[in-house]
Write a protein that holds these residues in place. Structure first.
Motif, PDB file in Angstrom:
ATOM      1  N   GLU A  88       0.688  -0.855   9.264  1.00  0.00           N
ATOM      2  CA  GLU A  88      -0.181  -2.216   8.137  1.00  0.00           C
ATOM      3  C   GLU A  88      -0.963  -1.407   7.298  1.00  0.00           C
ATOM      4  N   ASP A 134      -3.412  -0.557   4.393  1.00  0.00           N
ATOM      5  CA  ASP A 134      -5.126  -0.236   4.663  1.00  0.00           C
ATOM      6  C   ASP A 134      -5.558  -0.884   2.696  1.00  0.00           C
ATOM      7  N   PRO A 161      -3.797 -10.558   4.331  1.00  0.00           N
ATOM      8  CA  PRO A 161      -3.178 -10.958   5.092  1.00  0.00           C
ATOM      9  C   PRO A 161      -3.010 -12.479   4.165  1.00  0.00           C
ATOM     10  N   ALA A 172      -1.477   3.266   3.997  1.00  0.00           N
ATOM     11  CA  ALA A 172      -1.929   3.347   5.474  1.00  0.00           C
ATOM     12  C   ALA A 172      -1.807   4.607   5.608  1.00  0.00           C
ATOM     13  N   LYS A 192       5.442  -9.200   6.757  1.00  0.00           N
ATOM     14  CA  LYS A 192       4.311  -9.540   6.698  1.00  0.00           C
ATOM     15  C   LYS A 192       4.029  -9.617   5.207  1.00  0.00           C
TER      16      LYS A 192
END
Length: 192
Positions: free
Chosen positions: A112, A114, A61, A86, A70
């Motif tokens: 989010e 992975d 990130p 993800a 993001k």
């Protein structure tokens, strides 16, 4: 494996011109090769999800303000981002956009990720022979005009390259276990 100089010299032999002894050689051939070779290498590696060049990593990130999209850093070795995923077994594809400076951007509300799957610039010593041969023809095709000024030969090499690339992709696609269709066993059980 041939390595960069060996691949280049095999390409020069394909063209019927003299080979070089070192990358730093002071000759028009070496100068053209130093310019063309990295472009062809990166273009051919980026053109397909080669099994030997595909990498999965955890996304890193990049700090953003709250509510902003993001951001994740694109790995330094990355030539092309393939997917952002993800969930269990990375089954959920996360929509993304590529932005400068080497960032992957997703919506603030998105799940989010992975895993980032990407194509990396792989050292020539790790290339399989089918890709190495494709690279030889690719470099020869791109060096043809600067070194021989023979447009007919370049057209012929471009056709050979297309066929080599097709064959290399086929071989590469067969170099792993095929994905099983989910639920097929259930359908067969129902028929029994």
């Amino acid at each position: 494996m041939l390595g960069p100089l060996g691949i280049l010299n095999a390409s020069l032999i394909e063209l019927g011109v003299g080979t070089i002894t070192a990358w730093g050689e002071d000759s028009p051939t070496a100068e053209a090769a130093r310019t063309i070779y990295p472009m062809v290498r990166d273009a051919l590696l980026s053109s397909y999800t080669w099994s030997f060049a595909t990498v999965d990593e955890d996304p890193v990130p990049v700090p953003t303000s709250e509510g902003a999209p993001k951001r994740f850093a694109i790995p330094n070795a990355c030539l092309r981002v393939v997917t952002l995923t993800a969930g269990e077994d990375n089954r959920i594809k996360v929509p993304y956009r590529l932005r400068k400076p080497r960032h992957i951007v997703i919506r603030a509300s998105a799940i989010e990720p992975d895993t980032i799957t990407f194509i990396e610039r792989v050292d020539e010593s790790l290339w399989p022979s089918y890709f190495e041969q494709t690279m030889v023809i690719g470099v020869a095709a791109r060096l043809c005009i600067p070194l021989t000024e023979n447009d007919a030969r370049r057209a012929a090499l471009s056709t050979v390259l297309k066929n080599e690339l097709s064959g290399a992709r086929l071989i590469d696609a067969q170099s792993s276990t095929p994905q099983a269709l989910e639920g097929v066993g259930d359908l067969i059980a129902v028929r029994s």
